[in-house]
Enzyme design. Sequence first.
Site, short mmCIF file in Angstrom:
data_model
loop_
_atom_site.label_atom_id
_atom_site.label_comp_id
_atom_site.label_asym_id
_atom_site.label_seq_id
_atom_site.Cartn_x
_atom_site.Cartn_y
_atom_site.Cartn_z
N TYR A 1 36.52 49.05 44.48
CA TYR A 1 36.25 48.29 43.25
C TYR A 1 34.89 47.60 43.32
O TYR A 1 34.16 47.54 42.32
CB TYR A 1 37.35 47.25 43.01
N ARG B 1 53.49 42.66 32.91
CA ARG B 1 53.50 42.83 31.44
C ARG B 1 54.78 43.39 30.85
O ARG B 1 55.00 43.25 29.65
CB ARG B 1 52.32 43.72 31.03
N ARG C 1 51.01 34.42 29.78
CA ARG C 1 49.61 34.85 29.87
C ARG C 1 48.85 34.48 28.61
O ARG C 1 47.71 34.03 28.66
CB ARG C 1 49.54 36.36 30.11
O1 CP3 Z 1 53.46 43.03 42.57
C1 CP3 Z 1 53.46 41.92 42.01
O2 CP3 Z 1 54.30 41.59 41.14
C2 CP3 Z 1 52.46 40.88 42.47
C3 CP3 Z 1 51.24 40.81 41.72
C4 CP3 Z 1 50.16 41.86 41.88
C5 CP3 Z 1 49.23 42.10 40.85
N1 CP3 Z 1 48.29 42.96 41.34
C6 CP3 Z 1 49.28 41.52 39.52
C7 CP3 Z 1 48.50 42.12 38.43
C8 CP3 Z 1 49.80 42.65 42.97
C9 CP3 Z 1 50.49 42.82 44.31
C10 CP3 Z 1 48.59 43.33 42.61
C11 CP3 Z 1 47.87 44.23 43.53
C12 CP3 Z 1 46.76 45.02 43.00
N2 CP3 Z 1 45.78 44.64 42.12
C13 CP3 Z 1 46.46 46.33 43.44
C14 CP3 Z 1 47.21 47.08 44.49
C15 CP3 Z 1 48.45 47.70 43.94
C16 CP3 Z 1 48.18 48.86 43.00
O3 CP3 Z 1 48.50 48.71 41.82
O4 CP3 Z 1 47.71 49.89 43.48
C17 CP3 Z 1 45.32 46.76 42.76
C18 CP3 Z 1 44.63 48.11 42.88
C19 CP3 Z 1 44.89 45.69 41.94
C20 CP3 Z 1 43.69 45.63 41.06
C21 CP3 Z 1 44.10 45.46 39.65
N3 CP3 Z 1 44.52 44.26 39.10
C22 CP3 Z 1 44.16 46.45 38.65
C23 CP3 Z 1 43.80 47.90 38.85
C24 CP3 Z 1 44.61 45.82 37.48
C25 CP3 Z 1 44.78 46.42 36.13
C26 CP3 Z 1 46.12 47.04 36.14
C27 CP3 Z 1 46.52 47.56 34.80
O5 CP3 Z 1 47.59 48.20 34.85
O6 CP3 Z 1 45.87 47.31 33.78
C28 CP3 Z 1 44.88 44.48 37.80
C29 CP3 Z 1 45.45 43.45 36.89
C30 CP3 Z 1 46.81 42.98 37.22
N4 CP3 Z 1 47.21 42.59 38.48
C31 CP3 Z 1 47.89 42.77 36.33
C32 CP3 Z 1 48.94 42.21 37.07
C33 CP3 Z 1 50.27 41.74 36.55
C34 CP3 Z 1 47.87 43.03 34.83
C35 CP3 Z 1 47.13 41.88 34.23
C36 CP3 Z 1 47.47 41.64 32.78
O7 CP3 Z 1 46.90 42.35 31.92
O8 CP3 Z 1 48.27 40.74 32.52
#
Ligand code: CP3
Length: 352
Positions: free
Chosen positions: A151, A28, A37
């Site tokens: 989760y 983002r 997105r």
């Molecule tokens: O690192 C990268 O650029 C690759 C993409 C990636 C995403 N999620 C994209 C994403 C990776 C490696 C993850 C891993 C992930 N997802 C983890 C482990 C890493 C960490 O952050 O501890 C976890 C716990 C998740 C689960 C998850 N997915 C959460 C908690 C969220 C919300 C995060 C937030 O800040 O709101 C997501 C959504 C997510 N995954 C987004 C992205 C770019 C945001 C989605 C959006 O609103 O566009």
Amino acid sequence: MNTHRFLAALRREPVDTVPVWLMRQAGRYLPEYRKLREEAGSFLALCQDPELACEVTLQPLRRFDLDAAILFSDILTIPEAMGLGLYFIPGQGPHFERPVQSPAAIDRLAMPDMHDDLGYVSAAVRLIRRELDGKTPLIGFAGSPWTLATYMVEGGPSKTHQTIKALMYNEPAAMHRLLDLLARTVAVYLNAQIAAGAQAVQIFDSWGGVLAPAAFREFSLRYMHDIVAQLEPAPDGTHVPVILFTKGGGAWLEDIAATGCDAIGLDWTVDPRAARRRVGDRVALQGNVDPMLLYARPDVIREQVAANIDAFGPAPGHVFNLGHGVTPQVEPEHVAALVDAVHEHGAQARSA
Ligand code: CP3
């Protein structure tokens, strides 16, 4: 043969400068990500369309001189494919329509099919490798069984993790059945990414650090160890390095190194000099910079980058990264300053 400095550093071979990639390097904080997105309709739509996932993966590489690409996807693709009904509430993170909160619910789960349910992930990996054309190595990833389970059981983000911890204490046998299913699934999932072309893999144990030490070993570390043991070589026969990142895992670096992983991801609470002393030359080390440094001025960012590289010392096996992901309000120019500072100072430190 591969001469990329990221892969060389994971093998603890000498490099010309310190390699750098960033957790959440796509996302983002990039206006081009927010635009795509919007057009796709949702984050999950981006993940599940290989062409769009490929495009988002490449976005940060067009702006910054990064040494690795990371597959654009999410750790929650696995529970989504298990039928839990994943949805996102803006500003609140991920939720499941059908959380798994009893032994009976655990016993109804099955391993998803890598082709029918998760084929879009392998398709994205193949497409990204083709687009990268050997210029930049590609990292695949998955969540750790414990982190996925948090989760799945809590049904969404949790500060206390009280639901999964109650289940873990009350029903340890059922908890182990869930974690064992997830470990087998993650191993098959990562092997599918490797078969499709992932050149390194990272396991995100984002919530391992909420466990007490004995519980960490029993409910998180053990399953990451099982996964590491099941990973296969790349189609060309080369070993695919695996990075384990336990956020909050600083107390257990020796145990993490003993899983057979190639590298340990460090959060910002760990002193890099102490970390290197504790693990010796058994593994490469990655990460450690406070993600909030990106909100400081560029001149300060450059100073802190230099200090971090010096703290890791001259031994081979350092991959620069943050201690957790890039956050949404970061200015892209600050990321550029950070990445350039790593290469500049890293080259000086190597030749000093
Ligand atoms: O690192 C990268 O650029 C690759 C993409 C990636 C995403 N999620 C994209 C994403 C990776 C490696 C993850 C891993 C992930 N997802 C983890 C482990 C890493 C960490 O952050 O501890 C976890 C716990 C998740 C689960 C998850 N997915 C959460 C908690 C969220 C919300 C995060 C937030 O800040 O709101 C997501 C959504 C997510 N995954 C987004 C992205 C770019 C945001 C989605 C959006 O609103 O566009």
